[in-house]
Design a protein around this motif. Sequence first.
Motif, PDB file in Angstrom:
ATOM      1  N   GLN A 155       8.379 -13.129   8.138  1.00 52.73           N
ATOM      2  CA  GLN A 155       9.180 -12.173   7.745  1.00 52.73           C
ATOM      3  C   GLN A 155       9.056 -12.006   6.040  1.00 52.73           C
ATOM      4  N   ILE A 156       8.613 -13.372   5.485  1.00 50.33           N
ATOM      5  CA  ILE A 156       8.618 -13.225   4.164  1.00 50.33           C
ATOM      6  C   ILE A 156       7.165 -12.303   3.705  1.00 50.33           C
ATOM      7  N   ASP A 157       6.313 -12.498   4.516  1.00 44.50           N
ATOM      8  CA  ASP A 157       5.001 -12.009   4.425  1.00 44.50           C
ATOM      9  C   ASP A 157       4.965 -10.487   4.707  1.00 44.50           C
ATOM     10  N   PHE A 158       5.792 -10.208   5.715  1.00 45.89           N
ATOM     11  CA  PHE A 158       5.930  -8.714   6.305  1.00 45.89           C
ATOM     12  C   PHE A 158       6.773  -7.839   5.096  1.00 45.89           C
ATOM     13  N   GLN A 159       7.915  -8.605   4.488  1.00 42.38           N
ATOM     14  CA  GLN A 159       8.699  -8.175   3.431  1.00 42.38           C
ATOM     15  C   GLN A 159       7.977  -7.829   2.213  1.00 42.38           C
ATOM     16  N   GLN A 160       7.336  -8.831   2.153  1.00 39.55           N
ATOM     17  CA  GLN A 160       6.155  -8.786   0.503  1.00 39.55           C
ATOM     18  C   GLN A 160       5.363  -7.684   0.745  1.00 39.55           C
ATOM     19  N   ASN A 161       4.979  -7.079   1.877  1.00 40.34           N
ATOM     20  CA  ASN A 161       4.208  -6.051   2.176  1.00 40.34           C
ATOM     21  C   ASN A 161       4.892  -4.779   2.060  1.00 40.34           C
ATOM     22  N   VAL A 162       6.154  -4.924   2.595  1.00 39.61           N
ATOM     23  CA  VAL A 162       7.100  -3.627   2.660  1.00 39.61           C
ATOM     24  C   VAL A 162       7.401  -3.416   1.175  1.00 39.61           C
ATOM     25  N   GLY A 163       7.845  -4.397   0.368  1.00 35.43           N
ATOM     26  CA  GLY A 163       8.245  -4.537  -1.238  1.00 35.43           C
ATOM     27  C   GLY A 163       7.119  -3.771  -1.841  1.00 35.43           C
ATOM     28  N   ARG A 164       5.854  -4.049  -1.734  1.00 34.23           N
ATOM     29  CA  ARG A 164       4.798  -3.421  -2.519  1.00 34.23           C
ATOM     30  C   ARG A 164       4.668  -1.760  -2.220  1.00 34.23           C
ATOM     31  N   PHE A 165       4.682  -1.726  -0.952  1.00 33.87           N
ATOM     32  CA  PHE A 165       4.614  -0.161  -0.500  1.00 33.87           C
ATOM     33  C   PHE A 165       5.886   0.568  -1.264  1.00 33.87           C
ATOM     34  N   GLU A 207      12.061  18.402   0.352  1.00 32.83           N
ATOM     35  CA  GLU A 207      10.736  18.278   1.125  1.00 32.83           C
ATOM     36  C   GLU A 207       9.958  17.206   0.643  1.00 32.83           C
ATOM     37  N   ILE A 208      10.015  17.234  -0.805  1.00 29.34           N
ATOM     38  CA  ILE A 208       8.999  15.988  -1.401  1.00 29.34           C
ATOM     39  C   ILE A 208       9.631  14.627  -0.986  1.00 29.34           C
ATOM     40  N   ILE A 209      11.004  14.488  -0.931  1.00 25.64           N
ATOM     41  CA  ILE A 209      11.528  13.335  -0.551  1.00 25.64           C
ATOM     42  C   ILE A 209      11.141  12.793   0.837  1.00 25.64           C
ATOM     43  N   LEU A 210      11.312  13.919   1.653  1.00 23.59           N
ATOM     44  CA  LEU A 210      11.163  13.638   3.189  1.00 23.59           C
ATOM     45  C   LEU A 210       9.695  13.248   3.400  1.00 23.59           C
ATOM     46  N   LYS A 211       8.918  14.016   2.460  1.00 23.17           N
ATOM     47  CA  LYS A 211       7.551  13.818   2.699  1.00 23.17           C
ATOM     48  C   LYS A 211       7.111  12.233   2.211  1.00 23.17           C
ATOM     49  N   TYR A 212       7.703  11.782   1.178  1.00 21.43           N
ATOM     50  CA  TYR A 212       7.378  10.565   0.780  1.00 21.43           C
ATOM     51  C   TYR A 212       7.916   9.571   1.843  1.00 21.43           C
ATOM     52  N   ARG A 213       9.222   9.793   2.293  1.00 23.35           N
ATOM     53  CA  ARG A 213       9.716   8.775   3.182  1.00 23.35           C
ATOM     54  C   ARG A 213       9.029   8.728   4.505  1.00 23.35           C
ATOM     55  N   GLU A 214       8.596   9.720   5.070  1.00 27.53           N
ATOM     56  CA  GLU A 214       7.553   9.715   6.109  1.00 27.53           C
ATOM     57  C   GLU A 214       6.337   8.817   5.854  1.00 27.53           C
ATOM     58  N   GLU A 215       5.763   9.152   4.982  1.00 27.73           N
ATOM     59  CA  GLU A 215       4.376   8.687   4.582  1.00 27.73           C
ATOM     60  C   GLU A 215       4.635   7.021   4.408  1.00 27.73           C
ATOM     61  N   LEU A 216       5.795   6.686   3.718  1.00 24.79           N
ATOM     62  CA  LEU A 216       6.109   5.352   3.458  1.00 24.79           C
ATOM     63  C   LEU A 216       6.161   4.521   4.968  1.00 24.79           C
ATOM     64  N   GLN A 217       7.364   5.258   5.806  1.00 20.89           N
ATOM     65  CA  GLN A 217       7.403   4.462   7.040  1.00 20.89           C
ATOM     66  C   GLN A 217       6.135   4.522   8.057  1.00 20.89           C
ATOM     67  N   ARG A 218       5.220   5.455   7.680  1.00 22.29           N
ATOM     68  CA  ARG A 218       4.052   5.331   8.459  1.00 22.29           C
ATOM     69  C   ARG A 218       3.136   4.153   8.000  1.00 22.29           C
ATOM     70  N   LYS A 219       2.916   3.947   6.647  1.00 16.51           N
ATOM     71  CA  LYS A 219       2.346   2.961   6.005  1.00 16.51           C
ATOM     72  C   LYS A 219       2.808   1.577   6.414  1.00 16.51           C
ATOM     73  N   ILE A 220       4.172   1.389   6.632  1.00  8.21           N
ATOM     74  CA  ILE A 220       4.902   0.284   6.990  1.00  8.21           C
ATOM     75  C   ILE A 220       4.509  -0.252   8.519  1.00  8.21           C
ATOM     76  N   ARG A 221       4.523   0.840   9.320  1.00 13.87           N
ATOM     77  CA  ARG A 221       4.312   0.801  10.699  1.00 13.87           C
ATOM     78  C   ARG A 221       2.714   0.200  10.827  1.00 13.87           C
ATOM     79  N   GLU A 222       1.857   0.957  10.254  1.00 16.55           N
ATOM     80  CA  GLU A 222       0.606   0.849  10.260  1.00 16.55           C
ATOM     81  C   GLU A 222       0.175  -0.883   9.918  1.00 16.55           C
ATOM     82  N   ARG A 223       0.766  -1.372   8.768  1.00 14.49           N
ATOM     83  CA  ARG A 223       0.830  -2.729   8.279  1.00 14.49           C
ATOM     84  C   ARG A 223       1.252  -3.643   9.346  1.00 14.49           C
ATOM     85  N   LYS A 224       2.231  -3.480   9.973  1.00 15.59           N
ATOM     86  CA  LYS A 224       2.901  -4.165  10.798  1.00 15.59           C
ATOM     87  C   LYS A 224       1.945  -4.516  12.093  1.00 15.59           C
TER      88      LYS A 224
END
Length: 204
Positions: A53-63, A10-27
């Motif tokens: 793509q470099i800028d986007f992936q840099q943001n993804v990497g930080r998250f 449950e903890i793993i899935l919570k983090y996965r969902e939060e991370l993907q949401r954060k990435i979508r928002e940044r995009k």
Amino acid sequence: MDSRDERLVEIILKYREELQRKIRERKVEMESDNNEHYMLYNALGFTSAEGYQIDFQQNVGRFLYKYAGSLIEELAIKCFKLAYPEAREKVKLPNTIDQSPKTVEIDCLIGNRAIELKWKDATTDGDHIKKEHKRVRIIREAGYVPIRIMFFEPNREQAIRIQARLKDLYNDLGGEYYSGEEAWEYLKNDTGIDLKSILERNGK
């Protein structure tokens, strides 16, 4: 899957969902960014599309780095608390050596074991040794056994040397240091939970 494993998943899935949401928002945010700096990327041989793509992936990497570290820390603490309900997390001790910092934090305190959790530590900063030396001394003088658990070892030579010195530091001050496979084994042997296998089974 037993109930303990379910709680960890449950903890793993919570983090996965939060991370993907954060990435979508940044995009979405990046759609309105000022991209004038792409002229420098262009001058260095990258197209504007590649620059994006470099800028986007840099943001993804930080998250990703942030969430990876937070995930393994929360999972490990959960393992300890499932095995030792009396375990306490994020315990602060006063700095008894000097004025900076005012306190040091123990990730997980179980009896007299003061456990610090790291997913990895690639620092090459020599001051890191001094700071950690002070931190370990404060914990030791408070009557606890400092234990460092780092799940992944660094790849670069200087960072590897820093970790070797940290291991010596812990041993010299009566503490314990576990990294890489030893860290996973320590957690498994101490809690009865094979966190590494749980993570491997629940990866994409």
